[in-house]
Design a protein around this motif. Sequence first.
Motif, mmCIF file in Angstrom:
data_model
loop_
_atom_site.group_PDB
_atom_site.id
_atom_site.type_symbol
_atom_site.label_atom_id
_atom_site.label_comp_id
_atom_site.label_asym_id
_atom_site.label_seq_id
_atom_site.Cartn_x
_atom_site.Cartn_y
_atom_site.Cartn_z
ATOM 1 N N THR A 11 6.484 5.117 9.395
ATOM 2 C CA THR A 11 5.932 6.584 8.914
ATOM 3 C C THR A 11 4.125 6.992 9.945
ATOM 4 O O THR A 11 3.359 6.825 9.726
ATOM 5 C CB THR A 11 5.707 7.264 7.453
ATOM 6 N N ALA A 12 3.356 5.336 9.505
ATOM 7 C CA ALA A 12 2.292 4.946 10.511
ATOM 8 C C ALA A 12 1.941 3.852 10.514
ATOM 9 O O ALA A 12 2.373 2.782 10.200
ATOM 10 C CB ALA A 12 1.115 5.819 8.612
ATOM 11 N N PRO A 13 1.259 4.010 11.672
ATOM 12 C CA PRO A 13 0.836 2.766 12.626
ATOM 13 C C PRO A 13 -0.336 1.303 11.643
ATOM 14 O O PRO A 13 -0.568 2.076 10.132
ATOM 15 C CB PRO A 13 -0.150 3.144 13.326
ATOM 16 N N PHE A 14 -0.392 0.751 11.800
ATOM 17 C CA PHE A 14 -1.349 -0.962 11.439
ATOM 18 C C PHE A 14 -2.142 -0.177 11.886
ATOM 19 O O PHE A 14 -2.965 -0.272 12.552
ATOM 20 C CB PHE A 14 -0.783 -2.221 11.521
ATOM 21 N N ALA A 15 -3.618 0.825 10.238
ATOM 22 C CA ALA A 15 -4.761 1.516 11.182
ATOM 23 C C ALA A 15 -5.766 -0.236 11.154
ATOM 24 O O ALA A 15 -6.204 -0.769 10.360
ATOM 25 C CB ALA A 15 -5.377 2.374 10.491
ATOM 26 N N PHE A 16 -6.351 0.319 12.171
ATOM 27 C CA PHE A 16 -7.704 -1.327 12.130
ATOM 28 C C PHE A 16 -9.086 0.150 12.371
ATOM 29 O O PHE A 16 -8.578 1.449 13.352
ATOM 30 C CB PHE A 16 -8.059 -2.244 13.388
ATOM 31 N N LEU A 17 -10.447 -0.667 11.815
ATOM 32 C CA LEU A 17 -11.454 0.251 12.644
ATOM 33 C C LEU A 17 -12.247 -0.180 13.449
ATOM 34 O O LEU A 17 -12.168 -1.687 13.978
ATOM 35 C CB LEU A 17 -12.838 0.669 11.004
ATOM 36 N N GLU A 18 -13.148 0.466 14.266
ATOM 37 C CA GLU A 18 -12.951 -0.065 15.833
ATOM 38 C C GLU A 18 -14.013 -1.214 14.923
ATOM 39 O O GLU A 18 -14.992 -1.149 14.477
ATOM 40 C CB GLU A 18 -13.726 1.293 16.401
ATOM 41 N N ASN A 19 -14.345 -2.195 15.965
ATOM 42 C CA ASN A 19 -14.939 -3.691 16.119
ATOM 43 C C ASN A 19 -14.699 -3.921 14.458
ATOM 44 O O ASN A 19 -15.072 -5.006 13.692
ATOM 45 C CB ASN A 19 -16.343 -3.210 16.177
ATOM 46 N N GLU A 20 -13.960 -3.901 13.992
ATOM 47 C CA GLU A 20 -13.494 -4.654 11.738
ATOM 48 C C GLU A 20 -12.768 -5.658 12.576
ATOM 49 O O GLU A 20 -12.319 -6.253 13.463
ATOM 50 C CB GLU A 20 -12.387 -3.447 11.882
ATOM 51 N N ARG A 21 -12.977 -6.954 11.331
ATOM 52 C CA ARG A 21 -12.552 -8.334 11.750
ATOM 53 C C ARG A 21 -11.211 -7.803 10.465
ATOM 54 O O ARG A 21 -12.034 -8.282 9.436
ATOM 55 C CB ARG A 21 -13.603 -9.190 11.625
ATOM 56 N N VAL A 22 -10.185 -8.388 10.668
ATOM 57 C CA VAL A 22 -9.754 -8.823 10.686
ATOM 58 C C VAL A 22 -8.440 -10.367 10.080
ATOM 59 O O VAL A 22 -8.778 -10.603 11.014
ATOM 60 C CB VAL A 22 -8.406 -7.633 10.371
ATOM 61 N N ARG A 23 -8.595 -11.156 8.863
ATOM 62 C CA ARG A 23 -7.280 -11.515 8.930
ATOM 63 C C ARG A 23 -6.150 -11.520 8.455
ATOM 64 O O ARG A 23 -5.881 -11.076 7.616
ATOM 65 C CB ARG A 23 -7.818 -12.225 7.766
ATOM 66 N N VAL A 24 -5.321 -11.593 9.426
ATOM 67 C CA VAL A 24 -3.890 -11.586 9.509
ATOM 68 C C VAL A 24 -3.156 -12.842 9.357
ATOM 69 O O VAL A 24 -3.036 -13.655 9.945
ATOM 70 C CB VAL A 24 -3.350 -10.862 11.083
ATOM 71 N N THR A 25 -2.078 -12.584 8.631
ATOM 72 C CA THR A 25 -0.978 -13.465 8.331
ATOM 73 C C THR A 25 0.212 -13.029 8.417
ATOM 74 O O THR A 25 0.551 -12.099 7.928
ATOM 75 C CB THR A 25 -1.288 -14.223 6.934
ATOM 76 N N LEU A 26 0.673 -13.775 9.243
ATOM 77 C CA LEU A 26 2.031 -13.603 9.438
ATOM 78 C C LEU A 26 3.419 -14.852 8.726
ATOM 79 O O LEU A 26 3.201 -15.080 8.927
ATOM 80 C CB LEU A 26 2.679 -13.945 11.449
ATOM 81 N N VAL A 27 3.907 -13.767 8.956
ATOM 82 C CA VAL A 27 4.981 -14.556 7.566
ATOM 83 C C VAL A 27 6.274 -14.847 7.755
ATOM 84 O O VAL A 27 6.820 -13.353 7.965
ATOM 85 C CB VAL A 27 4.939 -15.018 5.885
ATOM 86 N N ASN A 28 7.259 -15.377 8.616
ATOM 87 C CA ASN A 28 8.678 -15.317 9.498
ATOM 88 C C ASN A 28 9.496 -15.780 8.374
ATOM 89 O O ASN A 28 9.830 -16.847 7.610
ATOM 90 C CB ASN A 28 8.647 -16.530 9.913
ATOM 91 N N ASP A 29 9.744 -14.532 7.789
ATOM 92 C CA ASP A 29 10.799 -14.922 6.752
ATOM 93 C C ASP A 29 12.380 -15.346 6.440
ATOM 94 O O ASP A 29 13.095 -14.694 6.259
ATOM 95 C CB ASP A 29 11.471 -13.433 5.609
ATOM 96 N N THR A 30 12.693 -15.383 7.987
ATOM 97 C CA THR A 30 13.603 -15.671 8.850
ATOM 98 C C THR A 30 13.914 -16.975 9.402
ATOM 99 O O THR A 30 12.738 -17.491 9.607
ATOM 100 C CB THR A 30 13.799 -14.587 10.868
ATOM 101 N N MET A 31 14.493 -17.067 9.931
ATOM 102 C CA MET A 31 15.193 -18.698 10.759
ATOM 103 C C MET A 31 15.258 -18.874 11.909
ATOM 104 O O MET A 31 15.357 -19.977 12.191
ATOM 105 C CB MET A 31 17.007 -19.459 10.373
ATOM 106 N N MET A 32 14.820 -18.011 12.610
ATOM 107 C CA MET A 32 14.598 -17.467 14.134
ATOM 108 C C MET A 32 13.027 -17.507 13.753
ATOM 109 O O MET A 32 11.808 -16.787 13.658
ATOM 110 C CB MET A 32 14.649 -16.961 14.391
ATOM 111 N N GLY A 33 12.133 -18.685 14.953
ATOM 112 C CA GLY A 33 11.342 -18.404 16.119
ATOM 113 C C GLY A 33 10.553 -16.723 16.453
ATOM 114 O O GLY A 33 11.932 -16.098 16.674
ATOM 115 N N HIS A 34 9.985 -16.447 15.452
ATOM 116 C CA HIS A 34 9.546 -14.614 16.408
ATOM 117 C C HIS A 34 7.464 -15.297 17.531
ATOM 118 O O HIS A 34 6.886 -15.474 16.707
ATOM 119 C CB HIS A 34 8.806 -13.743 15.849
#
Length: 575
Positions: free
Chosen positions: A479-502
Amino acid sequence: MRAGGVLAAGAWTPAWAQAGSVGIAARPEVSGDDIHLRIAHQMMTIDGRQSHAIGINGSVPAPLIRLREGQKVRLHVENALDEESSIHWHGLLVPFQMDGVPGVSFPGIAPRSTFTYEFPVKQAGTYWYHSHSGLQEQMGLYGPIVIDPATPDAAGPMREHVILLSDHSQLHPHMIFRKLKQQGGYFNYQKQTLAGLLSGRDQRAGERRAWGKMRMDPADVADVTAATYTYLVNGHGPRDQWTGLFTPGERVRLRLVNASAMTTFNVRLPGLAMTVVEADGLAVRPVTVDELQIAVAETYDVIVTPADDRAYALVAESVDRSGMALATLAPRVGMRAAAPPLRPRPLATMKDMGMGAMAMGSDDAMPPHDMSGHDMPAHGEAGHDMAAMNHSMRDFANAPEVKRTPTVQTIAPMPVDRTGEPGQGLAGVDHRVLTYRDLVAATRNPDVRAPARALRIHLTGNMERYMWAFDGEKLNEVTAPFAFLENERVRVTLVNDTMMGHPIHLHGHYFELVTGHGDHAPRKHTVQVQPGGTVTFDLTADAVGDWAFHCHMLYHMHAGMMQVVSVRPRDEGAA
Ligand SMILES: [Cu+2]
């Protein structure tokens, strides 16, 4: 004695003047400020077999687009199909309206119409382009981009070859997708057998019962395999074997592009070390390895120095080792390197299931037999046995961000950062293999601010129903995008809950991998998150607009593993 400089100048032929793919046919190339590309149906021949394909200017893969940093380019893309099409310039930093994702950045290119992309070329290096409409990419709509630097490259001039890897099927991609929907493991012909068990190739019986209880198959390393795919180098199958020439003793730059729809490749040239000098188009400190894993949509530039007057094989094994793409580097036309046999197929490990923290400090992926190191009871009593783990394989307490939907078959109970590992199936090989942690940016990062906030995003899936999503929400449910403010610096962690590489790709941006290299973090546009693993990166959201953010496995994206990242200007709220 001749001076080195004279020798170098005499030996060097610019890449665009070389018959690099002699042995077969020269690959088409386009360049200049106005480039015309025509998307149309065509036939292509692979290892003597005719297939239906979609190509550009009569070519599959599409022509090499050769640009120069600093130029302004107009790309006039004519869609001669009876369906909508599009071209996305993968890894290029362009205004979002030129990014080419229908429904996100522009309306798409209507049938029988032309769209002109226009943007300044702000970078150099190896990239690629592909359709972002439906499953057209699998039909052949992909090609390489090489951007020459405005100032001479630090590595100096040298012979070069584009090595574009891809996967091709005689099956129509909609049929492939339908079969995956009916049965996620449809193309996995490497399921475990009694014969394999007896020969010691498969898991032990107790371990196998445990995996079976979880309704998972550790041989499920790739969804689409050589059961239907032929793996290609520059559009040529292993039998035709694309050939690139070299003069013994010279340095050769190989521009590796993984333009596959679904295939992670392990690349090596037996007898030749590779010095990695670029990742995703950007220079890294040279690091020498014998093998590297290239995820879908990644690029690497490597330098090899073939010394002997003989043919060398370039081998790209699919990660599940069901098949390989094969090419030859040779001093003369007509020579051919022998293909090494496929190595034994890998099996998923405990780490691949997100139980990395139980690996007791070992930095290597665990061999498959580690799970049954102690004899396992069929029912769960022992604290660490598989039956007990079974209960924690879908515990939403481990992932408060994730929606409770059918797209979530498993949640990694103990995911670990796997960026120091060489990639699935490569932990045991007896030579040097590249890891993400080996990558160090050649120059200081443009933004070294500490991130102001953190974001954790789960990669979720249900292999049985072939559903894939971020945080348990498919694109059509978001329903909503991942929103960022211009020039905002964000630490993103991706967690793979599956058995396949993505292989996760963010459009319009580079991000800095957090792998311990401070202000020389490697910058990438696509990052492979290993099964049961995590990847952390810092992102400066410096490109205002709406951007696609997705898994680059084509059928994962098609099944819903895609969302929109929206970068909003800072002054928007003031109006
Ligand atoms: Cu994926």
